[in-house]
Design an enzyme around this catalytic site. Structure first.
Site, short mmCIF file in Angstrom:
data_model
loop_
_atom_site.label_atom_id
_atom_site.label_comp_id
_atom_site.label_asym_id
_atom_site.label_seq_id
_atom_site.Cartn_x
_atom_site.Cartn_y
_atom_site.Cartn_z
N GLY A 68 -33.25 -7.24 -13.17
CA GLY A 68 -34.08 -6.09 -12.82
C GLY A 68 -35.51 -6.55 -12.65
N CYS A 94 -30.53 -12.59 -16.42
CA CYS A 94 -31.97 -12.44 -16.13
C CYS A 94 -32.60 -11.35 -17.01
CB CYS A 94 -32.16 -12.20 -14.63
SG CYS A 94 -33.86 -12.41 -14.12
N TYR A 95 -32.96 -10.19 -16.45
CA TYR A 95 -33.50 -9.11 -17.28
C TYR A 95 -32.50 -8.76 -18.39
CZ TYR A 95 -35.29 -4.43 -18.52
OH TYR A 95 -35.76 -3.33 -19.19
N HIS A 115 -29.13 -16.61 -11.99
CA HIS A 115 -28.23 -15.65 -11.32
C HIS A 115 -26.93 -16.34 -10.88
CE1 HIS A 115 -30.96 -12.19 -11.02
NE2 HIS A 115 -31.89 -13.12 -11.06
N GLU A 138 -24.43 -14.95 -9.57
CA GLU A 138 -23.79 -14.22 -8.47
C GLU A 138 -24.24 -14.68 -7.09
OE1 GLU A 138 -26.02 -13.15 -10.54
OE2 GLU A 138 -27.42 -11.70 -9.69
N ASP A 157 -13.51 3.00 8.31
CA ASP A 157 -13.42 3.71 7.03
C ASP A 157 -12.65 5.04 7.15
OD1 ASP A 157 -15.01 1.63 6.26
OD2 ASP A 157 -16.87 2.80 6.21
N LYS A 177 -16.37 -2.72 1.71
CA LYS A 177 -15.84 -2.75 3.08
C LYS A 177 -14.65 -3.71 3.24
CE LYS A 177 -16.65 -1.47 7.43
NZ LYS A 177 -17.03 -0.12 7.83
#
Ligand code: XMP
Length: 602
Positions: free
Chosen positions: A55, A82-83, A170, A172, A226, A373
């Protein structure tokens, strides 16, 4: 909301990474949900694991987001990123201070203890991605450090007895080596119930039956991925008698699009889709309209009017027991600000006020609202929709409407202050400023400026042309786009014809768009190109003539994009075939990246 039991919950502290963490963890086989940090411990007690995201704030900021400290008493594994690391540190009694230097970008992480579960199968040193100002300067009781970097001593630490892990970097992002392994190691610590498309299909089917009860579902099918997948799923679960689809043909559809959509459904035995040809109504409303946003508004409103009229004609009202189905997907719900620390990016059209009110009243079903998606595409294939159908490129809602460039008068005349050229141009043969404006993103906002065209004997752009496009658009103040002419070697006099959206112009674009699409697929480029708008411009070499711009781009998220270089033979073939269309007498390829040019021209 779907069940939390067995999911890994990501508490979103407002970083831009919550979705990325979430989709990576799903790919590792665990179901995820993104929730607000303040979510009660009571609600989280059945979660399999909790990830505290990064964050932008400091844990010492008065209004910085806070999780409920009771989550640490649930006996559930926690990973702070992180945060999230700093929050764990502060709440569990350690100390966070401003680091000596802010650390953004790559760093080397030395892993000092490879016995910690989360470091399983990692080498002793990895490159990681850091983005922080604060750092943990004293660890909470029970925690031990297992990783350190040059500028952040306590870059990774854990309380292994409680399965609490904290990492400053991070995992990710792809810049972190072995990031997926780290996340996978955490998933293995959690007692997840497992996530696969098959198990999801079963769960969502049960939920649909429960939510719809004894009512029926009316679904607007746009032709896009979708809504098509949602419609197929509802048919599958509820049966054809309880579902009705409506596809409004706006007259701005791509060539054979309506037939292809119908055909894909027919093959699955789905015939409860009514196609309403409202093209005349759309063209009538768009007569004399030149302004791009005005066009979008008219198309959106006409769509709603037609839907209302047809549903009334068919007796599909709420009073008669019908609710509305929508193909909303997960990012659409979060982008609207479903978690309050995520920046509001845009209000999705599926979540405008009137629809939100219906959602609150339980009158809307959105069976794909938990899926990303790529998961929607996977589900579509599993339900039997063809591979090519579910993997189509993104296409804007207003269809070809935003690709028929409308202009009432010439945007630039020789008496105006001419944009200077960066290209050597003996006798004004190699560069021409086009008589129209298009949309761009420059500096902080949208611009509406001129496009310039380059010409050369080769008729295919070389590396110099692409480089010049970048520098020209950056340095010429009244330009936001550079194109290259693939039909002419030298600049000719251009004849401008005032133009709005007409059936004739739509037909010209439809033909050119179909040729570009076919040649791109023939050349095996469909998967390499993210989106390929084809745009119609209201000028040409001859009186009343029109031009076509090819706009192949590469992108990940549409926020930024780069112009794709097409192989010269493919570009030549596209150009020649498009020039055979009567009424088209010039062809260009767009060399502009985003920024400074938007993907679409309007
Ligand atoms: P721009 O032109 O802003 O486009 O770079 C970014 C992405 O959004 C799509 N787009 C639209 N999609 N309604 C939509 O549903 C619209 O009015 C619209 N305008 C642009 C565009 O195709 C690209 O993928």
């Amino acid at each position: 909301m779907s069940t939390i039991k067995g999911s890994i919950v990501i508490l979103d502290f407002g970083g831009q990474y919550a979705h990325l963490i979430s989709s990576r963890v799903r790919r590792l086989g665990a179901f995820t949900q993104i929730l607000e940090p303040e979510t009660s411990a009571e609600l989280l007690k059945d979660a399999a694991g909790i990830i505290l995201s990064g964050g932008p704030q400091s844990v010492y900021d008065e209004n910085s987001p806070k999780a409920n400290p009771k989550i640490f008493d649930l006996g559930i594994p926690v990973l702070g990123i992180c945060y999230g690391l700093q929050y764990i540190t502060k709440v569990l009694g350690g100390e966070v201070s401003q680091g000596k230097v802010k650390e953004y970008g790559s760093a080397k992480l030395s892993i000092e203890n490879t016995d910690v579960q989360i470091t399983k199968d990692l080498p002793n040193e990895i490159t990681v991605w850091m983005s922080h100002g604060d750092e943990a300067t004293r660890l909470p009781e029970g925690f031990e450090r297992f990783g350190t970097s040059d500028s952040c001593a306590n870059a990774a630490f854990a309380d292994v007895s409680r399965n609490f892990y904290a990492i400053q970097f991070h995992p990710e992002v792809t810049h972190t080596e072995h990031g997926n392994q780290i996340l996978n190691n955490f998933v293995e610590c959690c007692n997840t119930s497992g996530w696969s498309m098959n198990s999801y299909k079963e769960n969502v089917s049960t939920e649909i039956l429960k939510e719809v009860g004894d009512r029926n579902v009316f679904m607007l099918v746009s032709g896009g991925v979708d809504s098509s997948v949602a419609f197929t799923l509802l048919n599958n679960v509820l049966g054809a008698d309880r579902v009705q689809g409506l596809l409004v043909d706006t007259g701005l559809m791509r060539k054979d699009e309506v037939a292809e959509v119908k055909d894909a459904f027919d093959k699955l035995g789905i015939t409860n889709l009514r196609v309403e040809d409202a093209s005349e109504e759309f063209f009538a409303k768009l007569e004399g309209v030149y302004e791009p946003e005005e066009k979008r508004k008219i198309i959106g409103q006409t769509f709603l009017d037609v839907q209302k009229r047809v549903s009334e004609q068919m007796g599909l009202s709420i009073e008669d027991g019908w609710i509305l189905g929508q193909g909303t997907i997960y990012p659409d719900t979060i982008e609207t600000g479903a978690t309050k620390h995520a920046d509001k990016i845009k209000t999705h059209h599926n979540r405008v006020d009137a629809v939100q009110k219906m959602i609150d009243e339980g009158l809307v079903i959105e069976p794909l609202k938990d899926l990303y998606k790529d998961e929607v595409r996977e589900l579509g294939e599993e339900l039997g929709l063809p591979h090519d159908f579910v993997w189509r490129h993104p296409f804007p809602g207003p269809g070809l409407g935003v690709r028929i460039l409308c202009a009432e008068k010439v945007a630039f005349s020789p008496s105006d202050n001419a944009p200077v050229s960066l290209v050597p141009d003996e006798n004004n043969k190699r560069v021409k400023t086009l008589p129209i404006n298009s949309v761009g993103v420059q500096g902080d906002g949208r611009t509406y400026r001129l496009a310039q065209a380059m010409f050369s004997d080769e008729r295919t752009p070389n590396e110099f042309a692409y480089r010049t496009a970048v520098s020209a658009v950056n340095s010429l103040v009244n330009i936001n786009r550079m194109v290259f002419c693939t039909s002419h070697s030298e600049a000719t006099k251009l004849k401008f014809t005032s133009g709005y959206i007409t059936p004739e112009r739509a037909e010209l674009l439809r033909e050119a768009d179909a040729i570009a699409d076919e040649e791109m697929k023939n050349a095996g480029l469909y998967e390499e190109i993210w989106q390929f708008p084809v745009v119609l411009l209201p000028f040409g070499e001859n009186e009343g003539g029109q031009s076509i711009v090819l706009r192949p781009i590469d992108s990940k998220d549409a926020m930024s994009a780069s112009a794709v270089v097409l192989p010269p033979d493919v570009l030549k073939k596209m150009t020649n075939r498009i020039l055979d269309i009567e009424g088209i007498d010039m062809v260009f390829i767009d060399l502009t990246n985003k920024p400074p040019g938007t993907i679409e021209w309007e």
